[in-house]
Design a protein around this motif. Sequence first.
Motif, PDB file in Angstrom:
ATOM      1  N   GLY A  36       5.045  -1.108 -12.629  1.00 31.93           N
ATOM      2  CA  GLY A  36       4.330  -1.107 -13.894  1.00 31.93           C
ATOM      3  C   GLY A  36       2.827  -0.994 -13.706  1.00 31.93           C
ATOM      4  O   GLY A  36       2.289  -1.230 -12.613  1.00 31.93           O
ATOM      5  N   SER A  37       2.144  -0.686 -14.777  1.00 34.78           N
ATOM      6  CA  SER A  37       0.692  -0.488 -14.752  1.00 34.78           C
ATOM      7  C   SER A  37      -0.089  -1.780 -14.525  1.00 34.78           C
ATOM      8  O   SER A  37      -1.274  -1.736 -14.217  1.00 34.78           O
ATOM      9  N   GLU A  38       0.564  -2.936 -14.663  1.00 32.15           N
ATOM     10  CA  GLU A  38      -0.096  -4.210 -14.423  1.00 32.15           C
ATOM     11  C   GLU A  38       0.271  -4.800 -13.059  1.00 32.15           C
ATOM     12  O   GLU A  38      -0.082  -5.929 -12.750  1.00 32.15           O
ATOM     13  N   SER A  39       0.974  -4.023 -12.241  1.00 29.79           N
ATOM     14  CA  SER A  39       1.305  -4.442 -10.876  1.00 29.79           C
ATOM     15  C   SER A  39       0.280  -3.837  -9.925  1.00 29.79           C
ATOM     16  O   SER A  39       0.103  -2.612  -9.884  1.00 29.79           O
ATOM     17  N   TRP A  40      -0.354  -4.663  -9.132  1.00 23.43           N
ATOM     18  CA  TRP A  40      -1.326  -4.177  -8.154  1.00 23.43           C
ATOM     19  C   TRP A  40      -0.693  -3.184  -7.183  1.00 23.43           C
ATOM     20  O   TRP A  40      -1.371  -2.292  -6.680  1.00 23.43           O
ATOM     21  N   ALA A  41       0.606  -3.315  -6.935  1.00 26.55           N
ATOM     22  CA  ALA A  41       1.275  -2.419  -5.992  1.00 26.55           C
ATOM     23  C   ALA A  41       1.184  -0.957  -6.437  1.00 26.55           C
ATOM     24  O   ALA A  41       1.106  -0.048  -5.598  1.00 26.55           O
ATOM     25  N   VAL A  44      -1.958   0.527  -5.029  1.00 28.62           N
ATOM     26  CA  VAL A  44      -1.890   0.789  -3.589  1.00 28.62           C
ATOM     27  C   VAL A  44      -1.196   2.141  -3.381  1.00 28.62           C
ATOM     28  O   VAL A  44      -1.634   2.954  -2.579  1.00 28.62           O
ATOM     29  N   VAL A  45      -0.132   2.384  -4.148  1.00 27.12           N
ATOM     30  CA  VAL A  45       0.563   3.676  -4.089  1.00 27.12           C
ATOM     31  C   VAL A  45      -0.398   4.794  -4.491  1.00 27.12           C
ATOM     32  O   VAL A  45      -0.448   5.847  -3.845  1.00 27.12           O
ATOM     33  N   ASP A  46      -1.181   4.559  -5.539  1.00 23.82           N
ATOM     34  CA  ASP A  46      -2.168   5.562  -5.970  1.00 23.82           C
ATOM     35  C   ASP A  46      -3.160   5.896  -4.863  1.00 23.82           C
ATOM     36  O   ASP A  46      -3.733   6.986  -4.847  1.00 23.82           O
ATOM     37  N   GLY A 173      -7.568  -5.528 -13.953  1.00 23.01           N
ATOM     38  CA  GLY A 173      -7.530  -6.508 -12.869  1.00 23.01           C
ATOM     39  C   GLY A 173      -6.535  -6.125 -11.785  1.00 23.01           C
ATOM     40  O   GLY A 173      -6.808  -6.280 -10.589  1.00 23.01           O
ATOM     41  N   ALA A 174      -5.379  -5.608 -12.187  1.00 28.12           N
ATOM     42  CA  ALA A 174      -4.377  -5.161 -11.216  1.00 28.12           C
ATOM     43  C   ALA A 174      -4.932  -4.015 -10.374  1.00 28.12           C
ATOM     44  O   ALA A 174      -4.697  -3.951  -9.163  1.00 28.12           O
ATOM     45  N   ARG A 175      -5.679  -3.137 -10.999  1.00 25.81           N
ATOM     46  CA  ARG A 175      -6.291  -2.025 -10.267  1.00 25.81           C
ATOM     47  C   ARG A 175      -7.279  -2.564  -9.222  1.00 25.81           C
ATOM     48  O   ARG A 175      -7.300  -2.107  -8.078  1.00 25.81           O
ATOM     49  N   ALA A 180      -8.395  -3.181  -3.579  1.00 29.19           N
ATOM     50  CA  ALA A 180      -8.875  -4.032  -2.487  1.00 29.19           C
ATOM     51  C   ALA A 180      -7.827  -4.142  -1.389  1.00 29.19           C
ATOM     52  O   ALA A 180      -8.148  -4.123  -0.195  1.00 29.19           O
ATOM     53  N   ILE A 181      -6.572  -4.263  -1.779  1.00 31.99           N
ATOM     54  CA  ILE A 181      -5.487  -4.350  -0.782  1.00 31.99           C
ATOM     55  C   ILE A 181      -5.376  -3.015  -0.044  1.00 31.99           C
ATOM     56  O   ILE A 181      -5.235  -2.986   1.181  1.00 31.99           O
ATOM     57  N   ALA A 182      -5.443  -1.916  -0.776  1.00 32.87           N
ATOM     58  CA  ALA A 182      -5.391  -0.590  -0.127  1.00 32.87           C
ATOM     59  C   ALA A 182      -6.540  -0.413   0.863  1.00 32.87           C
ATOM     60  O   ALA A 182      -6.344   0.112   1.966  1.00 32.87           O
ATOM     61  N   GLU A 183      -7.707  -0.895   0.491  1.00 30.08           N
ATOM     62  CA  GLU A 183      -8.855  -0.809   1.404  1.00 30.08           C
ATOM     63  C   GLU A 183      -8.602  -1.610   2.671  1.00 30.08           C
ATOM     64  O   GLU A 183      -8.924  -1.170   3.774  1.00 30.08           O
TER      65      GLU A 183
END
Length: 188
Positions: A36-41, A44-46, A173-175, A180-183
């Motif tokens: 979903g759009s509110e999942s930070w995951a 990361v995929v993006d 916020g999820a973005r 940050a996790i992707a970085e």
Amino acid sequence: MASASPDRTETPATFAVVGDSITDANSPDLANGDLGSESWAAYVVDEGVGFAGGWAEWGAQTSLMADSVTAYDADVLVVLAGTNDLAFGVPFTETAANLDRIVATVGIAEVVVSSIPPAGVFPEAAVNYNEQLEALADDRGWRFVDASAGLRSADGGFADGMSYDGLHPTEQGARVLGEAIAEELRSG
């Protein structure tokens, strides 16, 4: 001849997740990659990392996570867990033992532990919890990322527009969390 260690400056190809509502958010089927759009995951995929699956459930404490996860085939495991442990007064020693069980069961050598987001009603407790998480990650040889830093206001709560209820991140916020996790996954 020993095999060369992977170049940590390259983004890993895949990641798996373990978490609670902050990870699951509005995902129709997180375990199968319908994020979903509110999942930070999703963010990361993006950023170019493939989603390999995982486990997340609203209200889950780390004990339920440890009892429920299975092995995943991914390059990296990302764990964002503990908000519910903190809310229900679970001693950090129990949380640490549960995180150890999660990592052992999932079976991925590369582990990234993320800070938990601010907690509207007890912001100082979230700060202290994140300090304990960072120390645990250092002790275990896991990587720690303060992905929630971009969500925080000066007083330790959520910055404007980052939460819709003082506990869960908004889409924005999820973005912030996901980027940050992707970085961290890229910089390893």
